[in-house]
Design a protein around this motif. Structure first.
Motif, PDB file in Angstrom:
ATOM      1  N   PRO A  51      50.828  34.839  31.863  1.00  0.00           N
ATOM      2  CA  PRO A  51      50.452  33.472  32.236  1.00  0.00           C
ATOM      3  C   PRO A  51      49.001  33.276  32.660  1.00  0.00           C
ATOM      4  N   ALA A  52      48.129  34.240  32.417  1.00  0.00           N
ATOM      5  CA  ALA A  52      46.765  34.132  32.940  1.00  0.00           C
ATOM      6  C   ALA A  52      45.770  34.724  31.949  1.00  0.00           C
ATOM      7  N   SER A  53      44.483  34.560  32.268  1.00  0.00           N
ATOM      8  CA  SER A  53      43.406  35.010  31.379  1.00  0.00           C
ATOM      9  C   SER A  53      42.909  36.403  31.703  1.00  0.00           C
ATOM     10  N   ILE A  54      43.187  36.897  32.908  1.00  0.00           N
ATOM     11  CA  ILE A  54      42.848  38.266  33.290  1.00  0.00           C
ATOM     12  C   ILE A  54      44.054  38.890  33.963  1.00  0.00           C
ATOM     13  N   CYS A  55      44.055  40.207  34.054  1.00  0.00           N
ATOM     14  CA  CYS A  55      44.954  40.911  34.953  1.00  0.00           C
ATOM     15  C   CYS A  55      44.169  41.234  36.225  1.00  0.00           C
ATOM     16  N   ALA A  56      44.760  40.954  37.356  1.00  0.00           N
ATOM     17  CA  ALA A  56      44.115  41.230  38.644  1.00  0.00           C
ATOM     18  C   ALA A  56      45.095  42.039  39.487  1.00  0.00           C
ATOM     19  N   SER A  57      44.852  43.340  39.602  1.00  0.00           N
ATOM     20  CA  SER A  57      45.797  44.268  40.223  1.00  0.00           C
ATOM     21  C   SER A  57      45.195  44.780  41.526  1.00  0.00           C
ATOM     22  N   VAL A  58      45.876  44.539  42.637  1.00  0.00           N
ATOM     23  CA  VAL A  58      45.326  44.805  43.968  1.00  0.00           C
ATOM     24  C   VAL A  58      46.004  46.024  44.596  1.00  0.00           C
ATOM     25  N   ASN A  59      45.198  46.956  45.056  1.00  0.00           N
ATOM     26  CA  ASN A  59      45.634  48.107  45.855  1.00  0.00           C
ATOM     27  C   ASN A  59      46.626  48.999  45.107  1.00  0.00           C
ATOM     28  N   ASP A  60      47.924  48.903  45.401  1.00  0.00           N
ATOM     29  CA  ASP A  60      48.905  49.771  44.752  1.00  0.00           C
ATOM     30  C   ASP A  60      49.385  49.221  43.417  1.00  0.00           C
ATOM     31  N   VAL A 118      48.851  48.959  39.736  1.00  0.00           N
ATOM     32  CA  VAL A 118      48.071  49.798  38.830  1.00  0.00           C
ATOM     33  C   VAL A 118      47.415  48.964  37.741  1.00  0.00           C
ATOM     34  N   VAL A 119      48.200  48.183  37.034  1.00  0.00           N
ATOM     35  CA  VAL A 119      47.723  47.336  35.937  1.00  0.00           C
ATOM     36  C   VAL A 119      48.616  46.110  35.816  1.00  0.00           C
ATOM     37  N   HIS A 120      48.128  45.139  35.062  1.00  0.00           N
ATOM     38  CA  HIS A 120      48.886  43.956  34.630  1.00  0.00           C
ATOM     39  C   HIS A 120      49.301  43.038  35.772  1.00  0.00           C
ATOM     40  N   GLY A 121      48.547  43.084  36.889  1.00  0.00           N
ATOM     41  CA  GLY A 121      48.824  42.160  37.974  1.00  0.00           C
ATOM     42  C   GLY A 121      48.569  40.719  37.551  1.00  0.00           C
ATOM     43  N   ILE A 122      49.491  39.833  37.893  1.00  0.00           N
ATOM     44  CA  ILE A 122      49.371  38.416  37.538  1.00  0.00           C
ATOM     45  C   ILE A 122      48.566  37.697  38.618  1.00  0.00           C
ATOM     46  N   PRO A 123      47.453  37.048  38.263  1.00  0.00           N
ATOM     47  CA  PRO A 123      46.690  36.291  39.259  1.00  0.00           C
ATOM     48  C   PRO A 123      47.538  35.180  39.880  1.00  0.00           C
ATOM     49  N   GLY A 124      47.281  34.930  41.154  1.00  0.00           N
ATOM     50  CA  GLY A 124      48.044  33.913  41.868  1.00  0.00           C
ATOM     51  C   GLY A 124      47.407  33.607  43.206  1.00  0.00           C
ATOM     52  N   PRO A 125      48.200  33.220  44.191  1.00  0.00           N
ATOM     53  CA  PRO A 125      47.645  32.794  45.475  1.00  0.00           C
ATOM     54  C   PRO A 125      47.183  33.924  46.381  1.00  0.00           C
ATOM     55  N   ARG A 126      47.445  35.170  45.998  1.00  0.00           N
ATOM     56  CA  ARG A 126      47.063  36.279  46.871  1.00  0.00           C
ATOM     57  C   ARG A 126      45.570  36.256  47.157  1.00  0.00           C
ATOM     58  N   VAL A 127      45.215  36.288  48.437  1.00  0.00           N
ATOM     59  CA  VAL A 127      43.823  36.250  48.872  1.00  0.00           C
ATOM     60  C   VAL A 127      43.350  37.677  49.139  1.00  0.00           C
ATOM     61  N   LEU A 128      42.182  38.003  48.619  1.00  0.00           N
ATOM     62  CA  LEU A 128      41.620  39.332  48.830  1.00  0.00           C
ATOM     63  C   LEU A 128      41.152  39.486  50.266  1.00  0.00           C
ATOM     64  N   GLU A 129      41.460  40.648  50.836  1.00  0.00           N
ATOM     65  CA  GLU A 129      41.108  40.927  52.215  1.00  0.00           C
ATOM     66  C   GLU A 129      40.095  42.065  52.283  1.00  0.00           C
ATOM     67  N   PRO A 130      39.300  42.141  53.353  1.00  0.00           N
ATOM     68  CA  PRO A 130      38.340  43.236  53.477  1.00  0.00           C
ATOM     69  C   PRO A 130      39.034  44.587  53.357  1.00  0.00           C
ATOM     70  N   GLY A 131      38.449  45.469  52.549  1.00  0.00           N
ATOM     71  CA  GLY A 131      39.009  46.792  52.354  1.00  0.00           C
ATOM     72  C   GLY A 131      39.916  46.921  51.156  1.00  0.00           C
ATOM     73  N   VAL A 156      41.018  46.779  47.158  1.00  0.00           N
ATOM     74  CA  VAL A 156      40.368  46.966  45.866  1.00  0.00           C
ATOM     75  C   VAL A 156      41.144  46.163  44.840  1.00  0.00           C
ATOM     76  N   VAL A 157      40.439  45.619  43.869  1.00  0.00           N
ATOM     77  CA  VAL A 157      41.084  44.842  42.813  1.00  0.00           C
ATOM     78  C   VAL A 157      40.600  45.348  41.462  1.00  0.00           C
ATOM     79  N   SER A 158      41.552  45.691  40.609  1.00  0.00           N
ATOM     80  CA  SER A 158      41.244  46.074  39.230  1.00  0.00           C
ATOM     81  C   SER A 158      41.367  44.836  38.358  1.00  0.00           C
ATOM     82  N   ILE A 159      40.283  44.532  37.657  1.00  0.00           N
ATOM     83  CA  ILE A 159      40.234  43.328  36.818  1.00  0.00           C
ATOM     84  C   ILE A 159      40.138  43.754  35.367  1.00  0.00           C
ATOM     85  N   ASP A 160      41.145  43.395  34.596  1.00  0.00           N
ATOM     86  CA  ASP A 160      41.203  43.694  33.166  1.00  0.00           C
ATOM     87  C   ASP A 160      40.959  42.390  32.423  1.00  0.00           C
TER      88      ASP A 160
END
Length: 279
Positions: free
Chosen positions: A72-81, A83-96, A98-102
């Protein structure tokens, strides 16, 4: 039996040049996203930035609507644990974090595909080491690629580099095996697969006109992934954090050409003492 008989797409120099256009758009989009990563930004914000940049650059997002269920999105955004194919959404990035952007883009029917892992401000030293090792292993794979060689020469070099690096806690790096690099061209995923482990000297020959996406995925712990209930997001089995780096590349008689690196890979290849095969 030749590569074409096995469904492997061999491009002409003109077609590789067209892939470079798509690759540049991906590389520049990732540069924009790297600068956009900061505490308080949501993964949906990053997705909106990416889609706008891709479309303004004359491309179409490769990932949007891909697969079953449709992504459902234009990138994969995978945070912390993740690994891949994270779906972008309301999750807000916090200090510390890491986000993998495909990121993938199509321009005039040709695909580019690349990924980066970015720290959100300062992060843990072991995570920084994870990111370093993962990215370096991708470049080790490019360094092992030679015309006339085999696809798993890349795979073996990726694994050997990861295994050669001390783990911050004395454990073992988790090289994810279920997901691999791949051929790329008029489709985002094509044969052959490019595993991130294994013996050298196997698989199809590396020949001029073959384009591959090399993408190591490494965790601080388990190599086994699990699929989230959203049917896309892949997490580490033990909750350990992960890193993911990817570039699309091809080989020319002069050396590797990294089609999704803005400089074609020239600077990093020079650091490794390798020739540059681009324009």
């Amino acid at each position: 039996m030749g590569l074409r008989d096995r469904g492997v797409e061999i491009k002409t120099p003109d077609q590789i040049a067209r892939m470079r256009v798509a690759g540049l758009l991906v590389g520049r989009t990732l540069e924009v996203l790297r600068e956009a990563v900061r505490p308080g930004v949501s993964t949906a914000d990053l997705d909106a930035i990416a889609e706008r940049h891709i479309r303004d650059g004359g491309g179409t997002p490769s990932f949007l609507g891909y697969g079953d269920p449709p992504f459902p999105a234009s990138i994969c955004a995978s945070v912390n644990d993740q690994v891949v194919h994270g779906i972008p959404g309301p999750r807000v990035l916090e200090p510390g974090d890491v986000v993998s952007i495909d990121c993938g883009a199509i321009v005039d029917g040709w695909h580019g595909d690349a990924a980066i892992t970015v720290a959100v401000g300062e992060t843990r030293p072991d995570v920084l080491e994870l990111m370093r090792v993962t990215e370096e292993s991708m470049w080790a794979g490019f360094a092992a690629a030679r015309l006339g060689g085999r696809v798993t020469d890349i795979s073996h070099a990726v694994e050997q580099h990861v295994r050669s690096q001390p783990h911050p806690s004395g454990g073992t790096w988790g090289i994810v095996e279920e997901f691999t690099g791949h051929g790329i061209g008029t489709a985002m995923h094509q044969p052959p697969n490019v595993p991130n482990y294994g013996r050298a000297g196997r698989g199809p020959k590396l020949e001029r006109g073959l384009a591959l996406a090399v993408e190591p995925m490494v965790t601080l712990g388990s190599k086994h992934p699990v699929l989230d209930d959203d049917e896309w997001t892949v997490l580490s089995e033990d909750g350990s954090w992960a890193a993911h780096f990817e570039h699309t590349f091809t080989l020319t008689p002069d050396g590797p050409w990294i089609l999704t690196a803005v400089d074609g890979g020239r600077s990093r290849l020079a650091e490794l003492g390798l020739p540059y095969g681009g324009d």
